[in-house]
Enzyme design. Structure first.
Site, PDB file in Angstrom:
ATOM      1  N   GLU A 104      10.860  17.246  12.995  1.00 24.13           N
ATOM      2  CA  GLU A 104      11.054  16.409  12.414  1.00 24.13           C
ATOM      3  C   GLU A 104      10.617  17.856  10.919  1.00 24.13           C
ATOM      4  O   GLU A 104       8.914  17.610  11.373  1.00 24.13           O
ATOM      5  CB  GLU A 104      10.770  15.381  11.867  1.00 24.13           C
ATOM      6  CG  GLU A 104      11.128  15.042   9.919  1.00 24.13           C
ATOM      7  CD  GLU A 104      10.887  13.732   9.725  1.00 24.13           C
ATOM      8  OE1 GLU A 104      10.150  13.026  10.423  1.00 24.13           O
ATOM      9  OE2 GLU A 104      11.291  12.567   9.515  1.00 24.13           O
ATOM     10  N   CYS A 132      13.686  10.905   5.384  1.00 22.94           N
ATOM     11  CA  CYS A 132      14.541  10.606   6.335  1.00 22.94           C
ATOM     12  C   CYS A 132      16.027  11.104   6.505  1.00 22.94           C
ATOM     13  O   CYS A 132      15.672  11.423   8.351  1.00 22.94           O
ATOM     14  CB  CYS A 132      13.941   9.307   6.440  1.00 22.94           C
ATOM     15  SG  CYS A 132      14.632   8.497   5.588  1.00 22.94           S
ATOM     16  N   GLU A 166      10.455   2.135  10.253  1.00 21.22           N
ATOM     17  CA  GLU A 166      11.153   2.982   9.559  1.00 21.22           C
ATOM     18  C   GLU A 166      10.424   4.206   9.585  1.00 21.22           C
ATOM     19  O   GLU A 166      10.066   4.572   8.490  1.00 21.22           O
ATOM     20  CB  GLU A 166      11.938   2.321   8.964  1.00 21.22           C
ATOM     21  CG  GLU A 166      12.805   0.980   8.496  1.00 21.22           C
ATOM     22  CD  GLU A 166      13.761   1.317   9.672  1.00 21.22           C
ATOM     23  OE1 GLU A 166      14.299   1.775   9.544  1.00 21.22           O
ATOM     24  OE2 GLU A 166      13.676  -0.124   9.528  1.00 21.22           O
ATOM     25  N   LYS A 193       0.589  -1.241   0.060  1.00 19.62           N
ATOM     26  CA  LYS A 193       0.135   0.161  -0.174  1.00 19.62           C
ATOM     27  C   LYS A 193       1.481   0.709  -0.522  1.00 19.62           C
ATOM     28  O   LYS A 193       1.440   1.483   1.005  1.00 19.62           O
ATOM     29  CB  LYS A 193      -1.275   0.147   1.078  1.00 19.62           C
ATOM     30  CG  LYS A 193      -1.950   0.717   1.126  1.00 19.62           C
ATOM     31  CD  LYS A 193      -2.734   1.732   2.335  1.00 19.62           C
ATOM     32  CE  LYS A 193      -1.724   3.069   2.446  1.00 19.62           C
ATOM     33  NZ  LYS A 193      -1.611   3.651   1.331  1.00 19.62           N
TER      34      LYS A 193
HETATM   35  P1  NAD Z   1       2.371   8.863   6.942  1.00 19.01           P
HETATM   36  O1  NAD Z   1       2.965   7.823   7.991  1.00 19.01           O
HETATM   37  O2  NAD Z   1       1.608   9.692   6.992  1.00 19.01           O
HETATM   38  O3  NAD Z   1       2.385   7.712   5.913  1.00 19.01           O
HETATM   39  C1  NAD Z   1       3.235   6.713   5.391  1.00 19.01           C
HETATM   40  C2  NAD Z   1       1.958   5.468   4.918  1.00 19.01           C
HETATM   41  O4  NAD Z   1       1.722   4.951   6.344  1.00 19.01           O
HETATM   42  C3  NAD Z   1       1.267   5.555   4.114  1.00 19.01           C
HETATM   43  O5  NAD Z   1       0.929   4.939   3.011  1.00 19.01           O
HETATM   44  C4  NAD Z   1       0.024   6.191   4.053  1.00 19.01           C
HETATM   45  O6  NAD Z   1      -1.376   6.103   3.726  1.00 19.01           O
HETATM   46  C5  NAD Z   1      -0.235   4.623   5.555  1.00 19.01           C
HETATM   47  N1  NAD Z   1      -1.123   4.919   7.080  1.00 19.01           N
HETATM   48  C6  NAD Z   1      -1.479   6.075   7.583  1.00 19.01           C
HETATM   49  N2  NAD Z   1      -1.976   6.147   8.355  1.00 19.01           N
HETATM   50  C7  NAD Z   1      -2.311   4.959   8.290  1.00 19.01           C
HETATM   51  C8  NAD Z   1      -2.349   3.543   9.550  1.00 19.01           C
HETATM   52  N3  NAD Z   1      -3.656   3.983  10.340  1.00 19.01           N
HETATM   53  N4  NAD Z   1      -2.752   2.351   9.194  1.00 19.01           N
HETATM   54  C9  NAD Z   1      -1.793   1.568   8.639  1.00 19.01           C
HETATM   55  N5  NAD Z   1      -1.151   2.418   7.275  1.00 19.01           N
HETATM   56  C10 NAD Z   1      -1.381   3.846   7.550  1.00 19.01           C
HETATM   57  O7  NAD Z   1       4.229   9.582   6.398  1.00 19.01           O
HETATM   58  P2  NAD Z   1       4.507  10.244   4.850  1.00 19.01           P
HETATM   59  O8  NAD Z   1       4.058  11.904   4.939  1.00 19.01           O
HETATM   60  O9  NAD Z   1       3.678   8.995   3.947  1.00 19.01           O
HETATM   61  O10 NAD Z   1       6.313   9.871   4.807  1.00 19.01           O
HETATM   62  C11 NAD Z   1       6.545  11.146   5.405  1.00 19.01           C
HETATM   63  C12 NAD Z   1       7.214  10.440   6.505  1.00 19.01           C
HETATM   64  O11 NAD Z   1       8.449   8.733   6.512  1.00 19.01           O
HETATM   65  C13 NAD Z   1       8.745  10.933   7.435  1.00 19.01           C
HETATM   66  O12 NAD Z   1       8.642  11.252   8.688  1.00 19.01           O
HETATM   67  C14 NAD Z   1       9.563   9.966   7.084  1.00 19.01           C
HETATM   68  O13 NAD Z   1      10.731  10.756   7.414  1.00 19.01           O
HETATM   69  C15 NAD Z   1       9.921   9.343   7.218  1.00 19.01           C
HETATM   70  N6  NAD Z   1      11.162   7.797   6.127  1.00 19.01           N
HETATM   71  C16 NAD Z   1      11.219   7.039   6.781  1.00 19.01           C
HETATM   72  C17 NAD Z   1      12.430   6.946   6.041  1.00 19.01           C
HETATM   73  C18 NAD Z   1      13.243   5.566   6.370  1.00 19.01           C
HETATM   74  O14 NAD Z   1      13.254   4.553   6.426  1.00 19.01           O
HETATM   75  N7  NAD Z   1      13.264   5.924   8.207  1.00 19.01           N
HETATM   76  C19 NAD Z   1      12.042   6.601   4.526  1.00 19.01           C
HETATM   77  C20 NAD Z   1      11.793   7.748   3.933  1.00 19.01           C
HETATM   78  C21 NAD Z   1      10.851   8.118   4.770  1.00 19.01           C
END
Ligand code: NAD
Length: 477
Positions: free
Chosen positions: A379, A282, A248, A173
């Protein structure tokens, strides 16, 4: 004509009643693609398809699985230019960033295709006579993969490829923000001959579709990359159900600048880490922790670096826009917070006026930042750097570690002992010497400390194999 994308469930591209569109972040009036939006029933159907396909795929000899991954990589490589164009249009990345990311996804598929020739396991000496004692790796089962928007093809690739190589079936997803390039992976897998149901993708809201993947009884492992807010919730739910979980999450990554550093070099490294991918990484450098003896010189150098960056649409600029209005507003809010907290705005801080539309923001540097300011602790996910002055190396280490996150880190120094101490004492999953905090090799583990990761599992390289397999020990007498 904008492209149209469907969900991929049990080998079929399926339509939905609901659709949504994505827009070009550099020109939001331009529609990039239309998506058929998945609902909870689609997520359930996708898990059921993955579950039904589990045994056959697990029993397919690993090198045969690898051959399909290799073919998919070749198909992606043949389409690299068009996928890169889609990534630029949907996410606002620059040509170099988008091309590099698509190439990374291709390389990941080739890498795990090769890995299928050696799926781990080891032979040991048995205590009894004529006994073969060995371990073998078996797939975990059905994997739910939930990914963010900021590396919309590389992150899906670094979950999908090892999951398939090791014989798991899966449902991905991706985030709704820029999902097109992830769907291109599934087109390639389909054309490469992946059996129906082995890999499925549903594009829909996290709170419903994503949640269904996390709670479904047939899902055995959940790999999540995204924000801490969502990641912690998913971790609790999935571990309560006895699933294997990897999260992550975010970062607040420091680069320490030593009094022995070449300050121009340090500013170049930090500008690259802070403003590359418009700070939406990230591992982005968000804190420069600078020795007092070189502080003024560093501030001049980093301001000059920031002001030399050409902002504009991805095709021909150094830094593209933020991905959407929400992310832009988030960055502008943090800029206001930092000013109110008492930080000094050294450069940037607003939107460039030469564009009529687009989510552009200037590379921004704050100086006189206390490490307990929100701008130094939270962040931002935009091109904003906080510069923090420290008296000596001890204070630099303490400051670098004084955050809840621990994803990436680096030091710029010409003192080898300092570099060694930094590596030993920094609380971060990645420690780099004389390099930027961003940029990862695909064949070494990646993950964070503290709030940046669930810590138990790493991703990429052999760590990718470990997460998606269970070790079995065999006594053959
Ligand atoms: P997000 O947490 O808003 O969404 C990530 C994913 O989770 C999306 O596909 C979203 O639809 C899904 N999601 C949201 N609510 C959910 C729920 N209740 N149940 C299941 N799935 C759900 O993050 P984002 O805004 O897409 O990405 C940015 C974040 O990602 C930043 O905090 C960044 O640091 C982090 N990030 C971390 C890494 C790493 O490897 N550590 C890499 C890239 C990005």
């Amino acid at each position: 004509m904008a492209a149209e994308y469907y969900n991929y469930i049990d080998g079929e591209w399926t339509e939905s009643d609901e659709t949504f569109e994505t827009a070009n972040p550099a020109a939001p009036s331009e529609t990039v693609a239309t998506y058929h939006e998945a609902d909870v029933d689609d997520a359930t159907a996708a898990v059921e398809a993955a579950s039904a396909a589990e045994d056959e795929w697990a029993n397919t000899p690993a090198p045969q699985r690898g051959a399909i991954l290799r073919e998919a990589a070749t198909i992606l490589a043949d389409r690299k230019d068009e996928i890169t164009d889609l990534l630029i249009a949907e996410e606002g990345k620059t040509q170099a960033e988008a091309g590099g990311e698509v190439q990374r996804a291709i390389d990941i598929f080739y890498y795990y295709a090769e890995k299928t020739r050696d799926m781990g396991g080891s032979v040991k000496s048995a205590s009894g006579p004529r006994t073969n004692l060995y371990t073998k790796n078996e797939p975990v089962g059905v994997a739910a993969l939930i990914t963010p928007w900021n590396y919309p093809i590389a992150i899906p690739a670094w979950k999908v490829a090892p999951a398939l190589a090791t014989g798991n079936t899966l449902v991905l997803k991706p985030a709704k923000v820029a999902p097109g390039v992830a769907l291109e992976i599934f087109k390639a897998l389909d054309e490469a001959g992946l059996p129906d149901g082995v890999a499925n993708v549903v594009v829909g809201p996290g709170s419903t579709v994503g949640n269904e993947l996390v709670v479904h009884d047939d899902v055995d492992a959940v790999s999540f990359t995204g924000s801490g807010q969502v990641g912690h919730m998913i971790y609790d739910k999935a571990t309560d159900d006895g699933k294997r979980v990897q999260t992550e999450l975010g970062g607040k990554n420091p680069t320490v600048v030593s009094d022995t550093a070449d300050v121009e070099e340090a500013a170049g490294i930090i500008a690259n880490g802070a403003f590359g991918t418009t700070g939406q990484s990230c591992t982005a450098t968000s804190r420069a922790v600078v020795h007092t003896d070189v502080y003024d010189e560093f501030v001049d150098a980093i301001v000059a670096e920031a002001e030399s960056i050409e902002i504009g649409p991805g095709e021909d600029s150094d830094m593209g826009p933020q991905v959407n209005e929400r992310e832009l507003e988030g960055t502008l809010d943090y800029i206001e917070v930092a000013e109110n907290e008492g930080a000094t705005l050294a450069t940037g801080g607003g939107q460039p006026d030469e564009f009529d539309e687009g989510h552009f923001v200037e590379p921004t540097v704050f100086t006189d930042v206390d490490n307990d300011y929100r701008i130094a602790q939270e962040e931002v996910f935009g091109p904003v750097l906080a510069v923090i002055e420290v008296e000596d190396f001890e204070e630099a280490l303490e400051t670098a570690n004084d955050v809840d996150y621990g994803l990436s880190s680096s030091i710029v120094t010409n003192d080898h002992t300092e570099a060694e101490r930094f590596v030993d004492e920094i609380e971060a999953g990645v420690a780099k010497i004389n390099d930027k905090t961003t940029g990862l090799e695909l064949h070494v583990p990646f993950g964070g400390f503290k709030q940046s990761s669930s810590e138990t599992w790493r991703e990429q390289g052999d760590a990718g194999i470990d997460f998606y397999t269970i070790e079995k020990t065999v006594y053959d007498s």
